[in-house]
Design an enzyme around this catalytic site. Structure first.
Site, PDB file in Angstrom:
ATOM      1  N   GLY A 154      -0.432  21.555  -1.555  1.00  0.00           N
ATOM      2  CA  GLY A 154      -0.138  22.920  -1.123  1.00  0.00           C
ATOM      3  C   GLY A 154      -0.568  24.002  -2.101  1.00  0.00           C
ATOM      4  CB  ALA A 184      -3.073  17.151  -2.362  1.00  0.00           C
ATOM      5  N   GLY A 185      -4.780  19.894  -2.307  1.00  0.00           N
ATOM      6  CA  GLY A 185      -5.381  20.891  -3.183  1.00  0.00           C
ATOM      7  C   GLY A 185      -6.524  21.679  -2.571  1.00  0.00           C
ATOM      8  CG  ASN A 231      -0.573  19.869   6.508  1.00  0.00           C
ATOM      9  OD1 ASN A 231      -0.643  20.884   7.208  1.00  0.00           O
ATOM     10  ND2 ASN A 231       0.415  19.039   6.651  1.00  0.00           N
ATOM     11  CB  THR A 232      -1.062  23.633   2.565  1.00  0.00           C
ATOM     12  OG1 THR A 232      -0.015  22.675   2.517  1.00  0.00           O
ATOM     13  CG2 THR A 232      -0.478  25.015   2.339  1.00  0.00           C
ATOM     14  CE  LYS A 234      -0.777  11.535   1.956  1.00  0.00           C
ATOM     15  NZ  LYS A 234      -0.645  12.973   2.178  1.00  0.00           N
TER      16      LYS A 234
END
Lengths: 68, 256
Positions: free
Chosen positions: B160, B186-187, B208-209, B99
């Site tokens: 994040g 992301a997001g 992830n976050t 990635k």
């Protein structure tokens, strides 16, 4: 004679000359799941036992950590 | 329902991809991955802890036989560093997957798309299966395809941030103009964000976050699993067109 290297960014001293394989063994690092770079050049796992660490070498040992 | 996702010859069973950063400990990481039902996880490449050799290892908790390991080049701000991390990752790991991140700015963590294109081209030529983390710009996405990317990973919002899809219309254009798998990276802040991305037709989402940062990460991991499934099924099912006025669901015939 002691061999002075930079190991993961820190000064590190080896009592005697040794190969990368021996260095990893001494550090108790399993070579599966790590990669080793000497002076910015990646050393393949198969060559750990062939590469003798030289005075002044900059050695990086990396592994996987949590990340996104 | 057979619904395979294949990238670079590798088959992915889950359309929810999960990052392994920011968990309380490796046990929580492992439990969240289990709850999410994922089979692909991202990891970062960092120095081995030389001083404390008893510190636990991520791969003791995340079994590479069970999960496909997708190393990232997070934290790299130029092409040279990204190449270095990608090559180290390949040597440390077991596959050619990467990635690819070339970050342009610390505050936004937006990609430096010029650097990203350059690094994608070099790594693709070296046999990597390159999955570039990119902006939501459709033209850049197209250039990444030309550069040899195996999939394109546009951001929904800053890493994040949990802002969801800030520009679903751009993602839609990317989906319509690119033949490769599109993975929103992301997001994604909550399950409906994941659903929205999948309803648009994205092939997967990477979170992830959104999971690790939730008050109860395991519960959110499961919520994301269903969010992704709901969105995917809704996309495949073909939603009804939107209309301004009502259409009765019950028949007029037979009324008194």
């Amino acid at each position: 004679m002691a061999i002075k290297i930079i190991l993961n960014g820190e000064a590190y001293s080896l009592k005697t000359a040794m190969t990368l394989e021996e260095l990893l063994d001494n550090l108790n690092i399993n070579k599966e799941g790590v990669a080793v770079e000497v002076n910015l050049k990646i050393i393949k796992k198969a060559n750990y036992s062939k590469y003798t660490v030289n005075d002044g070498d900059s050695v990086e040992i990396v592994n996987f950590v949590g990340g996104g | 329902m057979e619904d395979k996702l294949i990238i670079g010859g590798i088959e992915f069973k889950s359309r929810l991809w999960v990052g392994t950063g920011k968990y309380k400990d490796f046990e929580e990481t492992a439990n969240a991955l289990e709850a999410s039902g994922t089979d692909v996880v991202t990891v970062a490449v960092r120095r081995v802890n030389i001083v404390d050799r008893n510190s636990p290892n991520l791969l003791d908790y995340v079994d590479p036989k069970k999960y496909k390991i997708l190393p990232n080049t997070a934290g790299c701000y130029n092409v040279e560093d990204a190449l270095r991390y990608a090559r180290l990752a390949r040597e440390a790991g077991i596959s050619d997957l990467v990635k690819l991140e070339v970050i342009g700015d610390e505050k936004t963590l937006f990609p430096d798309v010029c650097g990203l294109l350059e690094a994608t081209e070099i790594l693709a030529k070296e046999g990597f299966i390159v999955l570039p983390y990119t902006s939501d710009d459709p033209i850049t996405a197209r250039r990444l395809v030309d550069a040899g990317a195996a999939a394109v990973m546009p951001l929904g919002a800053p890493i994040g941030s949990g802002l969801g899809l800030r520009n679903p219309y751009n993602i839609k254009i990317i989906l319509e103009t690119i033949d490769l798998p599109i993975i929103v990276d992301a997001g994604v802040g909550t399950a409906s964000d994941a659903t929205r991305a999948m309803e648009l037709g994205c092939d997967a989402v990477l979170i992830n976050t959104g999971i690790a940062g939730a008050e109860f990460p395991l519960m959110m991991a499961e919520a994301m699993k269903y969010g992704v499934l709901a969105g995917r099924y809704a996309y495949k099912a073909g939603r009804i067109p939107k209309k301004l006025y009502a259409t009765a669901s019950s028949p007029i015939e037979g009324m008194l």
